[in-house]
Design an enzyme around this catalytic site. Structure first.
Site, PDB file in Angstrom:
ATOM      1  N   ASP A 107     142.446 -28.863  98.833  1.00  0.00           N
ATOM      2  CA  ASP A 107     142.949 -29.901  97.927  1.00  0.00           C
ATOM      3  C   ASP A 107     141.728 -30.473  97.191  1.00  0.00           C
ATOM      4  O   ASP A 107     141.246 -29.876  96.230  1.00  0.00           O
ATOM      5  CB  ASP A 107     143.705 -30.924  98.789  1.00  0.00           C
ATOM      6  CG  ASP A 107     144.397 -31.998  97.989  1.00  0.00           C
ATOM      7  OD1 ASP A 107     144.034 -32.217  96.835  1.00  0.00           O
ATOM      8  OD2 ASP A 107     145.307 -32.646  98.528  1.00  0.00           O
ATOM      9  N   VAL A 157     152.681 -30.581  99.325  1.00  0.00           N
ATOM     10  CA  VAL A 157     153.522 -29.481  99.814  1.00  0.00           C
ATOM     11  C   VAL A 157     153.591 -29.491 101.347  1.00  0.00           C
ATOM     12  O   VAL A 157     152.685 -30.029 102.009  1.00  0.00           O
ATOM     13  CB  VAL A 157     152.983 -28.107  99.333  1.00  0.00           C
ATOM     14  CG1 VAL A 157     153.190 -27.923  97.847  1.00  0.00           C
ATOM     15  CG2 VAL A 157     151.526 -27.924  99.693  1.00  0.00           C
ATOM     16  N   ASP A 163     152.004 -29.937 107.098  1.00  0.00           N
ATOM     17  CA  ASP A 163     152.931 -30.956 107.585  1.00  0.00           C
ATOM     18  C   ASP A 163     152.995 -32.179 106.682  1.00  0.00           C
ATOM     19  O   ASP A 163     152.066 -32.451 105.903  1.00  0.00           O
ATOM     20  CB  ASP A 163     152.526 -31.417 108.987  1.00  0.00           C
ATOM     21  CG  ASP A 163     151.294 -32.318 108.958  1.00  0.00           C
ATOM     22  OD1 ASP A 163     150.261 -31.902 108.389  1.00  0.00           O
ATOM     23  OD2 ASP A 163     151.369 -33.446 109.474  1.00  0.00           O
TER      24      ASP A 163
HETATM   25  P1  IMP Z   1     140.906 -31.636 101.290  1.00  0.00           P
HETATM   26  O1  IMP Z   1     141.365 -32.685 100.304  1.00  0.00           O
HETATM   27  O2  IMP Z   1     140.716 -30.312 100.602  1.00  0.00           O
HETATM   28  O3  IMP Z   1     139.717 -32.079 102.064  1.00  0.00           O
HETATM   29  O4  IMP Z   1     142.143 -31.448 102.282  1.00  0.00           O
HETATM   30  C1  IMP Z   1     142.064 -31.779 103.637  1.00  0.00           C
HETATM   31  C2  IMP Z   1     143.319 -31.453 104.392  1.00  0.00           C
HETATM   32  O5  IMP Z   1     144.385 -32.290 103.929  1.00  0.00           O
HETATM   33  C3  IMP Z   1     143.870 -30.036 104.276  1.00  0.00           C
HETATM   34  O6  IMP Z   1     143.249 -29.098 105.135  1.00  0.00           O
HETATM   35  C4  IMP Z   1     145.319 -30.256 104.702  1.00  0.00           C
HETATM   36  O7  IMP Z   1     145.438 -30.269 106.108  1.00  0.00           O
HETATM   37  C5  IMP Z   1     145.610 -31.650 104.148  1.00  0.00           C
HETATM   38  N1  IMP Z   1     146.340 -31.531 102.873  1.00  0.00           N
HETATM   39  C6  IMP Z   1     145.834 -31.551 101.629  1.00  0.00           C
HETATM   40  N2  IMP Z   1     146.810 -31.395 100.707  1.00  0.00           N
HETATM   41  C7  IMP Z   1     147.975 -31.278 101.416  1.00  0.00           C
HETATM   42  C8  IMP Z   1     149.368 -31.069 101.037  1.00  0.00           C
HETATM   43  O8  IMP Z   1     149.749 -30.954  99.854  1.00  0.00           O
HETATM   44  N3  IMP Z   1     150.247 -30.999 102.073  1.00  0.00           N
HETATM   45  C9  IMP Z   1     149.900 -31.111 103.381  1.00  0.00           C
HETATM   46  N4  IMP Z   1     148.620 -31.286 103.764  1.00  0.00           N
HETATM   47  C10 IMP Z   1     147.672 -31.363 102.793  1.00  0.00           C
END
Ligand code: IMP
Length: 180
Positions: A107, A157, A163
């Site tokens: 993300d 999502v 989740d």
């Molecule tokens: P980051 O923002 O890339 O550091 O995301 C960290 C974590 O947030 C990911 O590994 C997911 O576990 C969770 N995450 C981010 N976006 C979503 C989403 O759209 N749905 C569910 N979990 C998410």
């Protein structure tokens, strides 16, 4: 699972069906089998979200490889920064290895920024990323994402391991939130 799925206070639309996911996972496995043949990579599966993607992908990876499972901890409570502080459960030697981190979704990518920093202190030969989903608008261009199945819009999502407040991981399809 239904076309519209209600989880707690939110509703979700079916977004990517399992057949399409399996096709992309197969393509990705073929690329990995070609690119990393002879390198005996160490796949590091980031729990919890990546468990279904990793299972599907690694069943299709036919080269010699090792697999480790980790959790990433961050400070909780009043001091919470959301930043990864520690890698829990890494039971293989990383030094000199070709590492492929397996993630459910990238993300903002901030989790991976810190994870890569911690790993690089362990002197791997190379750190690559394989993620099922990528949100390019949130991620920007922080570092190369070597392998991904789908680029998706910057919307929440669930399903296929992901989740919403603990629910929704058990779907073989991916659902997208319906804006309220
Ligand atoms: P980051 O923002 O890339 O550091 O995301 C960290 C974590 O947030 C990911 O590994 C997911 O576990 C969770 N995450 C981010 N976006 C979503 C989403 O759209 N749905 C569910 N979990 C998410």
């Amino acid at each position: 699972m239904p076309d519209i799925w209600k989880l707690k206070d939110k509703s979700f639309n079916k977004f990517i069906v399992n057949n399409d996911i399996q096709e992309k996972v197969q393509e990705l496995a073929v690329r990995i089998n070609t690119d990393l043949d002879g390198k005996t990579p160490l796949f590091i599966v980031v729990l919890n979200g990546a468990f279904i993607f990793a299972s599907d992908l690694l069943k299709k990876v036919t080269i010699d490889c090792e697999i480790a499972f980790v959790k990433l901890s961050s400070y909780k409570g009043t001091d919470s920064t959301g930043v990864v502080q520690q890698i829990i459960g890494l039971d293989r030697d990383v030094k000199g290895r070709t590492i492929v981190i397996i993630e459910d979704i990238v993300d903002t990518g901030l989790t991976l920024v810190r994870f890569r920093e911690i790993l690089s202190e362990m002197e791997p030969a190379n750190v690559m990323i394989a993620t099922c989903l990528l949100k390019p608008d949130a991620f920007g261009d922080k570092f190369p994402i070597d392998y991904h199945c789908f680029s998706i819009p910057n919307e929440f999502v669930v399903g296929y391991g992901l989740d919403y407040d603990g629910l929704g991981r058990n779907s073989s399809d991916i659902y997208k939130i319906i804006a309220q």
